[in-house]
Design a protein around this motif. Structure first.
Motif, PDB file in Angstrom:
ATOM      1  N   CYS A  14      34.837  22.287 -52.487  1.00 20.09           N
ATOM      2  CA  CYS A  14      36.155  22.754 -52.028  1.00 20.09           C
ATOM      3  C   CYS A  14      37.079  21.581 -51.722  1.00 20.09           C
ATOM      4  O   CYS A  14      38.269  21.627 -52.038  1.00 20.09           O
ATOM      5  CB  CYS A  14      36.013  23.647 -50.798  1.00 20.09           C
ATOM      6  SG  CYS A  14      35.460  25.292 -51.197  1.00 20.09           S
ATOM      7  N   PHE A  15      36.546  20.524 -51.134  1.00 25.28           N
ATOM      8  CA  PHE A  15      37.377  19.357 -50.835  1.00 25.28           C
ATOM      9  C   PHE A  15      37.866  18.705 -52.122  1.00 25.28           C
ATOM     10  O   PHE A  15      39.043  18.344 -52.235  1.00 25.28           O
ATOM     11  CB  PHE A  15      36.601  18.347 -49.987  1.00 25.28           C
ATOM     12  CG  PHE A  15      37.447  17.195 -49.550  1.00 25.28           C
ATOM     13  CD1 PHE A  15      38.371  17.355 -48.531  1.00 25.28           C
ATOM     14  CD2 PHE A  15      37.351  15.965 -50.177  1.00 25.28           C
ATOM     15  CE1 PHE A  15      39.185  16.303 -48.141  1.00 25.28           C
ATOM     16  CE2 PHE A  15      38.153  14.904 -49.792  1.00 25.28           C
ATOM     17  CZ  PHE A  15      39.071  15.075 -48.761  1.00 25.28           C
ATOM     18  N   ILE A  16      36.990  18.578 -53.123  1.00 27.32           N
ATOM     19  CA  ILE A  16      37.407  18.013 -54.416  1.00 27.32           C
ATOM     20  C   ILE A  16      38.448  18.914 -55.074  1.00 27.32           C
ATOM     21  O   ILE A  16      39.413  18.438 -55.677  1.00 27.32           O
ATOM     22  CB  ILE A  16      36.182  17.808 -55.334  1.00 27.32           C
ATOM     23  CG1 ILE A  16      35.271  16.718 -54.762  1.00 27.32           C
ATOM     24  CG2 ILE A  16      36.608  17.425 -56.746  1.00 27.32           C
ATOM     25  CD1 ILE A  16      33.929  16.606 -55.442  1.00 27.32           C
ATOM     26  N   SER A  17      38.279  20.217 -54.950  1.00 26.57           N
ATOM     27  CA  SER A  17      39.237  21.163 -55.517  1.00 26.57           C
ATOM     28  C   SER A  17      40.617  21.009 -54.882  1.00 26.57           C
ATOM     29  O   SER A  17      41.636  21.039 -55.576  1.00 26.57           O
ATOM     30  CB  SER A  17      38.727  22.592 -55.318  1.00 26.57           C
ATOM     31  OG  SER A  17      39.670  23.516 -55.767  1.00 26.57           O
ATOM     32  N   ILE A  18      40.653  20.824 -53.571  1.00 24.31           N
ATOM     33  CA  ILE A  18      41.930  20.610 -52.880  1.00 24.31           C
ATOM     34  C   ILE A  18      42.571  19.320 -53.369  1.00 24.31           C
ATOM     35  O   ILE A  18      43.777  19.248 -53.605  1.00 24.31           O
ATOM     36  CB  ILE A  18      41.718  20.548 -51.355  1.00 24.31           C
ATOM     37  CG1 ILE A  18      41.290  21.894 -50.827  1.00 24.31           C
ATOM     38  CG2 ILE A  18      42.981  20.089 -50.636  1.00 24.31           C
ATOM     39  CD1 ILE A  18      40.763  21.831 -49.404  1.00 24.31           C
ATOM     40  N   TRP A  19      41.769  18.305 -53.542  1.00 27.76           N
ATOM     41  CA  TRP A  19      42.274  16.994 -53.958  1.00 27.76           C
ATOM     42  C   TRP A  19      42.816  17.023 -55.384  1.00 27.76           C
ATOM     43  O   TRP A  19      43.746  16.297 -55.717  1.00 27.76           O
ATOM     44  CB  TRP A  19      41.168  15.944 -53.815  1.00 27.76           C
ATOM     45  CG  TRP A  19      41.678  14.573 -53.886  1.00 27.76           C
ATOM     46  CD1 TRP A  19      41.627  13.728 -54.956  1.00 27.76           C
ATOM     47  CD2 TRP A  19      42.372  13.852 -52.864  1.00 27.76           C
ATOM     48  NE1 TRP A  19      42.223  12.545 -54.665  1.00 27.76           N
ATOM     49  CE2 TRP A  19      42.689  12.592 -53.376  1.00 27.76           C
ATOM     50  CE3 TRP A  19      42.742  14.169 -51.566  1.00 27.76           C
ATOM     51  CZ2 TRP A  19      43.364  11.645 -52.632  1.00 27.76           C
ATOM     52  CZ3 TRP A  19      43.412  13.218 -50.837  1.00 27.76           C
ATOM     53  CH2 TRP A  19      43.718  11.983 -51.360  1.00 27.76           C
ATOM     54  N   SER A  20      42.231  17.866 -56.255  1.00 30.06           N
ATOM     55  CA  SER A  20      42.639  17.875 -57.664  1.00 30.06           C
ATOM     56  C   SER A  20      43.796  18.824 -57.954  1.00 30.06           C
ATOM     57  O   SER A  20      44.326  18.823 -59.067  1.00 30.06           O
ATOM     58  CB  SER A  20      41.444  18.225 -58.553  1.00 30.06           C
ATOM     59  OG  SER A  20      41.052  19.559 -58.349  1.00 30.06           O
ATOM     60  N   GLN A  21      44.201  19.636 -56.999  1.00 28.00           N
ATOM     61  CA  GLN A  21      45.284  20.585 -57.228  1.00 28.00           C
ATOM     62  C   GLN A  21      46.619  19.852 -57.345  1.00 28.00           C
ATOM     63  O   GLN A  21      46.957  19.010 -56.510  1.00 28.00           O
ATOM     64  CB  GLN A  21      45.353  21.585 -56.083  1.00 28.00           C
ATOM     65  CG  GLN A  21      46.388  22.662 -56.290  1.00 28.00           C
ATOM     66  CD  GLN A  21      46.348  23.706 -55.186  1.00 28.00           C
ATOM     67  OE1 GLN A  21      45.532  23.647 -54.279  1.00 28.00           O
ATOM     68  NE2 GLN A  21      47.240  24.661 -55.269  1.00 28.00           N
TER      69      GLN A  21
END
Length: 155
Positions: A56-63
């Protein structure tokens, strides 16, 4: 044009600054479950919620959300697996502001963008937050950027 608070200008591109509020709350909640698993010595909970927290943290960072005025497109990337979507400004239909309430408490406000692709109306998310006011400010800045493009003299 007034100073932009939610976007950074990079040449002819306007890149939306990262929105950490709602996503980080989810990440912190999952991290709490992982820590709870450590406390109760439950390895399954530790691994499941630990991995979900990282993803989830990586997903937030890649948005990302980019308005490219040279190419006349919106570029939107949501999530880990999805590829960036390029939406021509000519295919843009409108914005939708969705407010989710439970027991008179607003739990989520999301901003969606509707566009036409292959003669079908499609929808993609741009941002999430806790207040309608923050999403309205984001819409106002996007509209200001689009108005700036209308008066640029480019065809």
């Amino acid at each position: 044009m007034t100073e932009l608070k939610k976007f950074e200008k990079n040449g002819s591109q306007f890149v939306m600054k990262r929105q950490y509020g709602f996503g980080l709350l989810v990440v912190i909640g999952m991290l709490a479950f992982a820590i709870g698993g450590i406390y109760y010595k439950n390895t399954a909970v530790i691994w499941i919620f630990g991995i979900l927290t990282i993803l989830c943290f990586i997903s937030i960072w890649s948005q990302t959300f980019v308005i490219d005025l040279d190419k006349q497109t919106f570029v939107i990337k949501n999530g880990l697996i999805n590829k960036p979507v390029e939406i021509p400004l000519s295919d843009f239909v409108n914005f939708e502001l969705v407010k989710v309430k439970q027991n008179l408490i607003t739990t989520n406000v999301s901003l969606n963008l509707y566009y036409i692709k292959n003669n079908k109306e499609k929808c993609t998310g741009i941002a999430q937050g806790f207040t309608t006011k923050s999403m309205q400010k984001l819409i106002n800045e996007i509209n200001a950027i689009l108005r700036l493009n209308e008066h640029s003299g480019k065809i």
